[in-house]
Scaffold this active site. Sequence first.
Site, short mmCIF file in Angstrom:
data_model
loop_
_atom_site.label_atom_id
_atom_site.label_comp_id
_atom_site.label_asym_id
_atom_site.label_seq_id
_atom_site.Cartn_x
_atom_site.Cartn_y
_atom_site.Cartn_z
CG HIS A 45 -5.52 -2.56 0.03
ND1 HIS A 45 -4.63 -2.37 -1.01
CD2 HIS A 45 -5.05 -1.80 1.07
CE1 HIS A 45 -3.67 -1.54 -0.63
NE2 HIS A 45 -3.88 -1.19 0.62
CB SER B 187 -0.95 -0.05 1.21
OG SER B 187 -1.99 0.90 1.08
CG ASP C 184 -6.05 -3.40 -3.87
OD1 ASP C 184 -6.77 -2.52 -3.37
OD2 ASP C 184 -4.87 -3.60 -3.51
#
Length: 365
Positions: A337, A224, A281
């Site tokens: 995610h 991320s 995602d």
Amino acid sequence: MRFACVAVRKKKWMEYQGINNWEGLLDPLDNHLRREILRYGEFVEATYHSFDFDQSSPTYATCKHPRSSLLARAGIQGTGYRVTRYLHATCGVQMPHWASNVASWMGTRSSWVGYVAVCEDGREISRLGRRDVVVAFRGTGTCLEWVENLRANLTCLGGEGGGEGEGEGEGEGEGPMVGSGFLSLYTSKAATNMSLQDMIREEVARIIKMYGDKPLSLTLTGHSLGAALAILSAYDIRSHIPNAPMVTVISFGGPRVGNRTFRRFLEKSKANVLRIVNSDDLVTKVPGLKDDVARLLWLFQRRAEHSPSAYTDVGRELRLSSRECPYLGSADLATCHELKTYLQLISGFVSSKCPFRATATKVLS
């Protein structure tokens, strides 16, 4: 470590680190490369397991473990690596004066974001074919980091993160631009903390001086927000540190980082980027619009790349899909995610024609 590893042929380690852009290794996914990706994923998992997310804790936003035992206490044993430095990032934004009555944790500017670890075990160095250095970053963990994530306007790297001649833009008259929030986290300082950029430059230069006379690799990995920081760090290392060894990024579920010129400069720096993407995602589709779409929307602008939405993807992509995984009970945005989802998908992926193998190890609990 959870995923068993076999010896790397010494002549092939550079291929696994991306010297040939992972040609012939991704579809179908080479089994050794799979194990290496999962191994680096565990280093990223350790950042999440070690970060203090408890907002009521006096040690909120710091690391819960000492350097000497971080990897073991985070759940990964026998890595052969030793943590040599903790990394902190500082947000360039602050809480406004009118928000002085909010909880103190909401205004936390500097926080522990990851670590540097050096392989020091002789058997592991022999297996890998070189001494490896891991720089691992966690994803978003504090309120102000979320604010930085939302600062998605593109800003010039200028003298902060790029090499010489960036303002020239190589033919299009434009320099590399990256998300202003990502760059702020990478370059901002606090009264008691160096910038993340300075920490990484200092530690990498020290390691090169100590071990640079023998085969050495730098592997930056993150999930991320951490994936974005890994890409910025890789470019910065290759652009600013003399005699930098091979630099590779293993990116899990990362957002877009910069514009098309940034991608060209990143490629020119010879930093290798493997970007692992779950098609389901949303984070991998932001910020901004991809450069080709942005250029259509800004068709009548002379300099479309200055559009605040003109982001582009970087590196080599390994595309997966959570819809193909039988172990996922749900496919909501958060689950798609999560790092564990990515590790499960990598464990099961075979090829674009066979998205998930029946014998895949179950990673998700």
